[in-house]
Design an enzyme around this catalytic site. Structure first.
Site, PDB file in Angstrom:
ATOM      1  N   ALA A   1      -9.006   8.079  -2.528  1.00 21.05           N
ATOM      2  CA  ALA A   1      -9.426   9.380  -1.989  1.00 21.05           C
ATOM      3  C   ALA A   1     -10.922   9.430  -1.705  1.00 21.05           C
ATOM      4  O   ALA A   1     -11.729   8.895  -2.457  1.00 21.05           O
ATOM      5  CB  ALA A   1      -9.050  10.527  -2.914  1.00 21.05           C
ATOM      6  N   GLY A   2     -11.238  10.084  -0.611  1.00 22.65           N
ATOM      7  CA  GLY A   2     -12.626  10.346  -0.258  1.00 22.65           C
ATOM      8  C   GLY A   2     -13.177   9.512   0.877  1.00 22.65           C
ATOM      9  O   GLY A   2     -14.179   9.869   1.480  1.00 22.65           O
TER      10      GLY A   2
ATOM     11  N   LYS B   1       2.228   5.829  -8.641  1.00 30.09           N
ATOM     12  CA  LYS B   1       0.857   6.332  -8.618  1.00 30.09           C
ATOM     13  C   LYS B   1       0.879   7.734  -9.198  1.00 30.09           C
ATOM     14  O   LYS B   1       1.431   8.661  -8.602  1.00 30.09           O
ATOM     15  CB  LYS B   1       0.307   6.359  -7.189  1.00 30.09           C
TER      16      LYS B   1
ATOM     17  N   ASN C   1      -5.629   7.362   3.151  1.00 26.27           N
ATOM     18  CA  ASN C   1      -4.589   7.886   4.041  1.00 26.27           C
ATOM     19  C   ASN C   1      -5.212   8.630   5.227  1.00 26.27           C
ATOM     20  O   ASN C   1      -5.178   8.182   6.364  1.00 26.27           O
ATOM     21  CB  ASN C   1      -3.649   8.805   3.244  1.00 26.27           C
ATOM     22  N   THR C   2      -5.872   9.757   4.919  1.00 27.68           N
ATOM     23  CA  THR C   2      -6.372  10.631   5.985  1.00 27.68           C
ATOM     24  C   THR C   2      -7.365   9.937   6.911  1.00 27.68           C
ATOM     25  O   THR C   2      -7.360  10.189   8.119  1.00 27.68           O
ATOM     26  CB  THR C   2      -7.034  11.874   5.356  1.00 27.68           C
TER      27      THR C   2
ATOM     28  N   GLY D   1      -8.689  13.856   1.093  1.00 22.43           N
ATOM     29  CA  GLY D   1      -8.705  14.379   2.461  1.00 22.43           C
ATOM     30  C   GLY D   1     -10.050  14.917   2.922  1.00 22.43           C
ATOM     31  O   GLY D   1     -10.164  15.447   4.019  1.00 22.43           O
TER      32      GLY D   1
END
Lengths: 67, 269
Positions: B198-199, B111, B220-221, B172
């Site tokens: 992301a987001g 990635k 992830n977050t 994040g």
């Protein structure tokens, strides 16, 4: 003994030390790691032969959590 | 819905990345968890099959018996997707990918993310294009984190990137999909998988991404920093499945005025 840079810190290793000797000295033999010397990959298959020189910049990296 | 009626639904075409078929459209990261046990539980609950990792200097001499991430997230069971997080130039990103390939015994799926500045972690697209070209030439299979610009997304696909991963919002931030129309345009133009990366902040954000027609979502977050990451991992799995089914089903048209659901015929007053 010769001095190399390991992950940005000075370290003394025996003259003619190979990557395999270095990894053994660090007690990380057999761990899932990758090794780079002076920004070039040293493949696992070459660890036994690759001799370190004074001033070599060695990076030993592993996988950690990330997104 | 009963399992029986569910079984009558036509099968969805599976997600294929680098020739491998995946039944889960949720991809997860391994950062920010309390410990490796929680990481393992959350990922197992998410049913994700592709898992991202970062490449960093080993803590030589510290806790030699500390378990390794790849002992918990085994490359035999999961597709490990090393990222280039923290790289701000093409050179750093290419170097990181080469280390990752060595670390994972020649596995060449990566990635690519090249960041622009620390405050927004927004993708630096000029450096991303340079890195993508070099990596593809070197035999890497590149899944690329990028801005939600439809033209750049197409360019990355034409260069040979195997998956396009536009951000929904900054890494994040948990702000959700900020530009649905661009994501929609990228999906319409693409012949390779499009994954929002992301987001995502909560389950409904993941559903929205899937309803826009994305092939999957990487997060992830949103899981790791939930109050209960394990439960959020399950919520995300269900949200991705709901969003995919909703996309395939095709939503009803939006109307300005009401339209009664109960028939007007046969009323008795």
């Amino acid at each position: 003994m010769i001095e190399i840079q390991l992950n940005g810190e000075p370290l003394e290793v025996p003259d003619q030390a190979t990557i395999a000797v270095l990894l053994n000295q660090l007690s990380v033999t057999g761990k899932r790691l990758a090794v780079e010397v002076n920004e070039d990959i040293v493949p696992r298959s070459c660890h036994d032969e690759y001799k370190l020189n004074p001033g070599d910049r060695v990076e030993v990296v592993h996988a950690i959590g990330g997104g | 819905m009963s399992e029986e009626s569910k079984n009558r639904l036509p099968e969805d075409k599976p997600l294929v990345i680098d020739g491998k078929v995946y039944s889960s459209r949720l991809l997860v990261g391994t950062g920010k968890y309390r410990d490796l046990t929680e990481t393992g539980h959350a990922i197992e609950t998410s049913c994700a099959e592709i898992v991202t990792v970062a490449v960093r200097r080993s803590n030589i001499g510290q806790n030699p018996d500390e378990p390794n991430l790849l002992d918990v997230i085994s490359p035999d069971r999961y597709t490990i997707l090393p990222n280039t997080a923290g790289c701000y130039s093409a050179k750093e990103a290419v170097r990181t990918c080469k280390l990752a390939r060595e670390l994972l015994d020649g596995h060449n799926l990566v990635k690519l993310e090249v960041l622009g500045d620390e405050k927004t972690l927004y993708p630096n697209m000029t450096e991303t294009l340079i890195a993508a070209e070099e990596l593809i030439k070197d035999g890497f299979k590149v899944m690329v984190y990028c801005t939600d610009d439809p033209l750049l997304a197409k360019r990355l696909e034409e260069m040979g990137c195997i998956a396009i991963m536009p951000l929904g919002a900054p890494i994040g931030s948990g702000l959700g999909i900020q530009n649905r129309y661009n994501i929609r345009l990228i999906v319409e133009n693409a012949k390779v998988p499009v994954l929002v990366d992301a987001g995502v902040g909560t389950a409904s954000d993941a559903t929205i991404a899937m309803e826009l027609g994305c092939d999957g979502v990487l997060m992830n977050t949103a899981i790791a920093l939930a109050q209960d990451p394990i439960r959020m991992a399950r919520a995300m799995r269900l949200a991705i499945e709901a969003g995919r089914d909703s996309y395939l089903a095709g939503r009803m048209p939006k109307k300005l005025y009401a339209s009664a659901s109960s028939p007007l015929d046969g009323m008795f007053f």
